[in-house]
Structure formats: C-alpha cells, structure tokens
Design an enzyme around this catalytic site. Structure first.
Site, PDB file in Angstrom:
ATOM      1  N   GLN A 134       0.841  -1.199   0.000  1.00  0.00           N
ATOM      2  CA  GLN A 134       0.000   0.000   0.000  1.00  0.00           C
ATOM      3  C   GLN A 134       0.873   1.244   0.000  1.00  0.00           C
ATOM      4  OE1 GLN A 134      -3.500  -0.594   2.950  1.00  0.00           O
ATOM      5  NE2 GLN A 134      -1.971  -2.088   3.552  1.00  0.00           N
ATOM      6  N   HIS A 165      -1.639   1.379  -4.108  1.00  0.00           N
ATOM      7  CA  HIS A 165      -2.065   2.776  -4.003  1.00  0.00           C
ATOM      8  C   HIS A 165      -1.180   3.708  -4.821  1.00  0.00           C
ATOM      9  CE1 HIS A 165      -4.159   1.639   0.058  1.00  0.00           C
ATOM     10  NE2 HIS A 165      -4.836   1.230  -1.000  1.00  0.00           N
TER      11      HIS A 165
HETATM   12  C1  BJW Z   1       4.738  -0.944  12.485  1.00  0.00           C
HETATM   13  C2  BJW Z   1       5.896  -0.248  12.698  1.00  0.00           C
HETATM   14  C3  BJW Z   1       7.052  -0.995  12.593  1.00  0.00           C
HETATM   15  C4  BJW Z   1       4.378   1.164  12.917  1.00  0.00           C
HETATM   16  N1  BJW Z   1       6.961  -2.273  12.325  1.00  0.00           N
HETATM   17  N2  BJW Z   1       4.575  -2.193  12.211  1.00  0.00           N
HETATM   18  C5  BJW Z   1     -15.127  -1.560   2.404  1.00  0.00           C
HETATM   19  C6  BJW Z   1     -15.462  -1.302   3.718  1.00  0.00           C
HETATM   20  C7  BJW Z   1     -15.315  -0.020   4.240  1.00  0.00           C
HETATM   21  C8  BJW Z   1     -14.820   1.027   3.464  1.00  0.00           C
HETATM   22  C9  BJW Z   1     -14.489   0.761   2.157  1.00  0.00           C
HETATM   23  C10 BJW Z   1     -14.640  -0.499   1.659  1.00  0.00           C
HETATM   24  N3  BJW Z   1     -14.215  -0.483   0.349  1.00  0.00           N
HETATM   25  C11 BJW Z   1     -13.802   0.748   0.043  1.00  0.00           C
HETATM   26  C12 BJW Z   1     -13.960   1.547   1.120  1.00  0.00           C
HETATM   27  C13 BJW Z   1     -13.622   2.996   1.171  1.00  0.00           C
HETATM   28  C14 BJW Z   1     -12.158   3.286   1.427  1.00  0.00           C
HETATM   29  C15 BJW Z   1     -11.782   2.692   2.785  1.00  0.00           C
HETATM   30  O1  BJW Z   1     -11.232   1.625   2.899  1.00  0.00           O
HETATM   31  N4  BJW Z   1     -12.044   3.439   3.855  1.00  0.00           N
HETATM   32  C16 BJW Z   1     -11.711   2.973   5.204  1.00  0.00           C
HETATM   33  C17 BJW Z   1     -10.726   3.960   5.845  1.00  0.00           C
HETATM   34  C18 BJW Z   1     -12.982   2.833   5.971  1.00  0.00           C
HETATM   35  N5  BJW Z   1     -11.325   2.743   0.372  1.00  0.00           N
HETATM   36  C19 BJW Z   1     -11.114   3.416  -0.749  1.00  0.00           C
HETATM   37  O2  BJW Z   1     -11.634   4.505  -0.956  1.00  0.00           O
HETATM   38  C20 BJW Z   1     -10.225   2.774  -1.803  1.00  0.00           C
HETATM   39  N6  BJW Z   1     -10.885   2.820  -3.059  1.00  0.00           N
HETATM   40  C21 BJW Z   1     -11.869   1.972  -3.373  1.00  0.00           C
HETATM   41  O3  BJW Z   1     -12.196   1.040  -2.691  1.00  0.00           O
HETATM   42  O4  BJW Z   1     -12.461   2.284  -4.569  1.00  0.00           O
HETATM   43  C22 BJW Z   1     -13.644   1.603  -4.977  1.00  0.00           C
HETATM   44  C23 BJW Z   1     -13.978   2.152  -6.349  1.00  0.00           C
HETATM   45  C24 BJW Z   1     -14.238   1.268  -7.369  1.00  0.00           C
HETATM   46  C25 BJW Z   1     -14.536   1.770  -8.642  1.00  0.00           C
HETATM   47  C26 BJW Z   1     -14.558   3.134  -8.876  1.00  0.00           C
HETATM   48  C27 BJW Z   1     -14.285   4.020  -7.851  1.00  0.00           C
HETATM   49  C28 BJW Z   1     -13.983   3.536  -6.575  1.00  0.00           C
HETATM   50  C29 BJW Z   1      -8.955   3.607  -1.984  1.00  0.00           C
HETATM   51  C30 BJW Z   1      -8.102   3.658  -0.764  1.00  0.00           C
HETATM   52  C31 BJW Z   1      -6.941   4.610  -1.005  1.00  0.00           C
HETATM   53  C32 BJW Z   1      -6.119   4.833   0.259  1.00  0.00           C
HETATM   54  N7  BJW Z   1      -5.234   5.911   0.032  1.00  0.00           N
HETATM   55  C33 BJW Z   1      -4.237   6.225   1.067  1.00  0.00           C
HETATM   56  C34 BJW Z   1      -3.470   7.487   0.609  1.00  0.00           C
HETATM   57  C35 BJW Z   1      -2.504   7.135  -0.523  1.00  0.00           C
HETATM   58  C36 BJW Z   1      -1.738   8.339  -0.991  1.00  0.00           C
HETATM   59  C37 BJW Z   1      -0.858   8.918   0.086  1.00  0.00           C
HETATM   60  O5  BJW Z   1       0.171   8.302   0.437  1.00  0.00           O
HETATM   61  O6  BJW Z   1      -1.191   9.992   0.606  1.00  0.00           O
HETATM   62  O7  BJW Z   1      -3.348   5.122   1.237  1.00  0.00           O
HETATM   63  S1  BJW Z   1      -4.935   6.468   2.691  1.00  0.00           S
HETATM   64  C38 BJW Z   1      -3.611   5.694   3.566  1.00  0.00           C
HETATM   65  O8  BJW Z   1      -4.099   4.486   4.208  1.00  0.00           O
HETATM   66  C39 BJW Z   1      -2.614   5.241   2.488  1.00  0.00           C
HETATM   67  C40 BJW Z   1      -2.231   3.879   2.973  1.00  0.00           C
HETATM   68  O9  BJW Z   1      -1.710   3.106   1.918  1.00  0.00           O
HETATM   69  C41 BJW Z   1      -3.517   3.354   3.544  1.00  0.00           C
HETATM   70  C42 BJW Z   1      -3.331   2.232   4.534  1.00  0.00           C
HETATM   71  O10 BJW Z   1      -2.574   2.632   5.630  1.00  0.00           O
HETATM   72  P1  BJW Z   1      -1.520   1.629   6.267  1.00  0.00           P
HETATM   73  O11 BJW Z   1      -0.449   1.362   5.291  1.00  0.00           O
HETATM   74  O12 BJW Z   1      -2.213   0.485   6.859  1.00  0.00           O
HETATM   75  O13 BJW Z   1      -0.863   2.561   7.382  1.00  0.00           O
HETATM   76  P2  BJW Z   1      -1.434   2.914   8.833  1.00  0.00           P
HETATM   77  O14 BJW Z   1      -0.755   4.184   9.218  1.00  0.00           O
HETATM   78  O15 BJW Z   1      -2.894   2.884   8.890  1.00  0.00           O
HETATM   79  O16 BJW Z   1      -0.904   1.743   9.747  1.00  0.00           O
HETATM   80  C43 BJW Z   1       0.476   1.607  10.059  1.00  0.00           C
HETATM   81  C44 BJW Z   1       0.639   0.328  10.860  1.00  0.00           C
HETATM   82  O17 BJW Z   1       2.018   0.100  11.019  1.00  0.00           O
HETATM   83  C45 BJW Z   1       0.031   0.391  12.274  1.00  0.00           C
HETATM   84  O18 BJW Z   1      -0.734  -0.790  12.492  1.00  0.00           O
HETATM   85  C46 BJW Z   1       1.256   0.414  13.203  1.00  0.00           C
HETATM   86  O19 BJW Z   1       1.044  -0.285  14.423  1.00  0.00           O
HETATM   87  C47 BJW Z   1       2.273  -0.305  12.360  1.00  0.00           C
HETATM   88  N8  BJW Z   1       3.660   0.032  12.611  1.00  0.00           N
HETATM   89  N9  BJW Z   1       5.555   1.099  12.974  1.00  0.00           N
HETATM   90  C48 BJW Z   1       5.747  -2.868  12.134  1.00  0.00           C
HETATM   91  N10 BJW Z   1       8.239  -0.395  12.807  1.00  0.00           N
END
Ligand code: BJW
Length: 263
Positions: A117, A135
């Site tokens: 991601q 992403h």
């Molecule tokens: C450590 C550590 C160490 C710390 N060692 N661990 C189904 C259900 C509910 C909602 C939805 C669903 N389907 C779709 C949705 C809507 C939405 C969504 O999921 N919303 C939820 C928040 C509720 N999803 C979307 O909108 C997606 N699109 C989509 O589904 O489109 C459908 C569609 C179809 C056809 C036409 C049109 C649409 C798109 C999602 C895009 C996410 N974008 C971002 C920004 C990217 C650009 C940028 O960088 O700015 O992506 S948001 C952000 O979150 C980023 C990340 O990739 C993503 C995930 O975050 P991640 O990587 O998990 O990081 P964190 O910070 O959350 O977690 C870090 C973890 O690391 C923690 O657990 C720490 O404990 C740990 N950690 N240090 C190991 N050293």
C-alpha cells in the site's frame, strides 16, 4: 524459550517449505526508514513532525479527488513535501529481508508476490522484484488531462500547482490512489488471483482498515493459507490471523529470514 520465539520458529518452518507466498505491506514497514505512518498508536509526547500523518493533517482535505479539485495548490504542496521525504529515505532491514524472502522462494521454484500500500518505492529500492503498488506511487506524477505519467526531478516543483508538461494549461497530480478512487485494475486482478492461491500469507506494518487491501488476508485464509501478522501493535487483522509476530518489522523480518533459510 519465549512464546514469541516459538511463534517465530513456527512461521520460519512454514516459510522454509512454502510454495506460494503472498505479502501485503503498509506504512509501518517504512516507519524505520523515518517515514511517518498514517494511523496507529503515537506517544503523546512525540514531536508533531513524527506523529502519524492523519493526527496532524485531515485526510479529507488532502487525500481525496474533491480536495484536489478544491485546492490543488495546497494538495500538491503537501504531496511534493512527502515526495521529497520518500526520495531522501533509505530502505531499512525490513525491506531488505522481504527482498531476500523473494530470492529464497524464487530460487527453489516457488511463487512470491508483494502487494504494497506504500507509495514510497522503498521495496523496489531494496531489491524486491515482484512488487504490486496498490495505491500507486508518490514518486510518479500524472497529467490530469492526458493521464501520462513521469518521474519529476528530485527537487521541489517550482510552481504550485505544478503545470503538466504534456498538455497546455493542465495540472499535475501525484500518481497515488486517493479515497474514493479505484485501485489500478491490473494490480487488483493480480491480488484477487494470487491471494486465494497462497499457502503462506503475511500482513505486515498495516492497520488493516483500508479496503480493498484489508480484505486480502481473509481471501487467503478462506482458501486455506496460513496467515501471519507482523506489527508493532494490535490491528483490525490481529484476531483474524493464525500467528502474530509482535514488534518492529525491521527487527522481526531479518530474524525470520535467518531462521527459515539459515543465513
Ligand atoms: C509498524 C511499525 C514498525 C508502525 N513495524 N509495524 C469496504 C469497507 C469499508 C470502506 C471501504 C470499503 N471499500 C472501500 C472503502 C472505502 C475506502 C476505505 O477503505 N475506507 C476505510 C478507511 C474505511 N477505500 C477506498 O476509498 C479505496 N478505493 C476503493 O475502494 O475504490 C472503490 C472504487 C471502485 C470503482 C470506482 C471508484 C472507486 C482507496 C483507498 C486509497 C487509500 N489511500 C491512502 C493514501 C494514498 C496516498 C498517500 O500516500 O497519501 O493510502 S490512505 C492511507 O491508508 C494510504 C495507505 O496506503 C492506507 C493504509 O494505511 P496503512 O499502510 O495500513 O498505514 P497505517 O498508518 O494505517 O498503519 C500503520 C501500521 O504500522 C500500524 O498498524 C502500526 O502499528 C504499524 N507500525 N511502525 C511494524 N516499525
């Protein structure tokens, strides 16, 4: 021997014989490279510029197409600041261990795929070959008019919002996937194909709250994969996996590779 060491040995035994390994990574994998995560526990006394991004910034004002339309200057300034941070960062031992995992699996004819991601390109820079960017990439920018992409120079843009070199009057945006946008179709199809075929599935450094990526672990588990979480803290996936390795991925993954492949 501690419980954690036993679990590490158990996972290493699985890894040694696995035929099809699928990995999903998130921002936590790059935390030890100095890049901020989006969410997750952050010490209250931590300086603001080290806290999780969504604690300081509002995702709805920065990471949606509507935010870009409303204020392209602010959004592109923020993404350019993050782009330069990613370019300045170096892969950490967690990234390197995942590249080594791929080499070991591939060398004995197994199948390995890494779905990230992360938009920072650090897996590529660590030597991982089969990387799918769920992403997109912040290192690449895209013309909003023509859809053409390129890698801008590793220096700040001169104007905000930056003008497209491909079409007069058009703007550039980072080639990332914002909330409400579709993931790249080929990447999503690869995940839907490969996750259910995995015999070993890792979810690493992700809070597992953003879909569709958060759903891959269940797709794999349903078809019989052994599922493992590597994370510093509990997440939405913790209760859904077979094994939990608790700690920084930059420490756990190198130990896992060492145990599994005796390197
Ligand atoms: C450590 C550590 C160490 C710390 N060692 N661990 C189904 C259900 C509910 C909602 C939805 C669903 N389907 C779709 C949705 C809507 C939405 C969504 O999921 N919303 C939820 C928040 C509720 N999803 C979307 O909108 C997606 N699109 C989509 O589904 O489109 C459908 C569609 C179809 C056809 C036409 C049109 C649409 C798109 C999602 C895009 C996410 N974008 C971002 C920004 C990217 C650009 C940028 O960088 O700015 O992506 S948001 C952000 O979150 C980023 C990340 O990739 C993503 C995930 O975050 P991640 O990587 O998990 O990081 P964190 O910070 O959350 O977690 C870090 C973890 O690391 C923690 O657990 C720490 O404990 C740990 N950690 N240090 C190991 N050293």
């Amino acid at each position: 021997m501690s419980d954690q060491t036993n679990i590490l040995r158990l996972v290493a035994d699985r890894l040694r014989v696995a035929r099809r390994v699928v990995v999903v990574t998130g921002a936590g994998v790059s935390a030890e490279s100095g890049l901020r995560t989006f969410r997750g526990a952050t010490a209250a006394d931590m300086p603001k510029d080290m806290q999780a991004l969504w604690r300081e910034f509002d995702p709805m004002k920065l990471a949606t197409p509507e935010a870009f339309d409303a204020n392209p200057e602010m959004v592109t300034r923020w993404y350019d600041w993050r782009r330069l941070g990613c370019l300045a960062a170096e892969p950490n031992p967690g990234h390197t261990a995942l590249a080594a995992m791929e080499r070991h699996i591939a060398s004995r004819g197994g199948d390995f795929a890494l779905f990230t991601q992360n938009v920072d390109r650090l897996h590529h820079r660590a030597g991982s070959q089969r990387v799918f960017e769920l992403h997109g990439s912040i290192i690449e920018w895209r013309c909003v008019q023509t859809g053409e992409t390129f890698e801008p120079e590793p220096t700040p843009f001169e104007r905000f919002p930056p003008p497209s070199p491909f079409h007069p009057g058009a703007l550039l945006r980072p080639n990332v996937v914002w909330f409400g946008e579709a993931l790249p179709e080929s990447v999503l199809l690869a995940a839907f194909d490969l996750a259910p075929k995995a015999d070993l599935f890792f979810t690493i450094g992700t809070s597992s709250v953003v879909y569709p990526a958060a759903g891959f672990v269940e797709m794999a588990a349903r078809e019989g994969a052994f599922t493992v979480e590597v994370n510093k803290d509990d997440t939405a996936a913790t209760t859904r996996v077979d094994a939990v390795l608790r700690g920084p991925s930059g420490e756990i993954l190198p130990r896992l590779i060492e145990l599994a492949f005796e390197v």
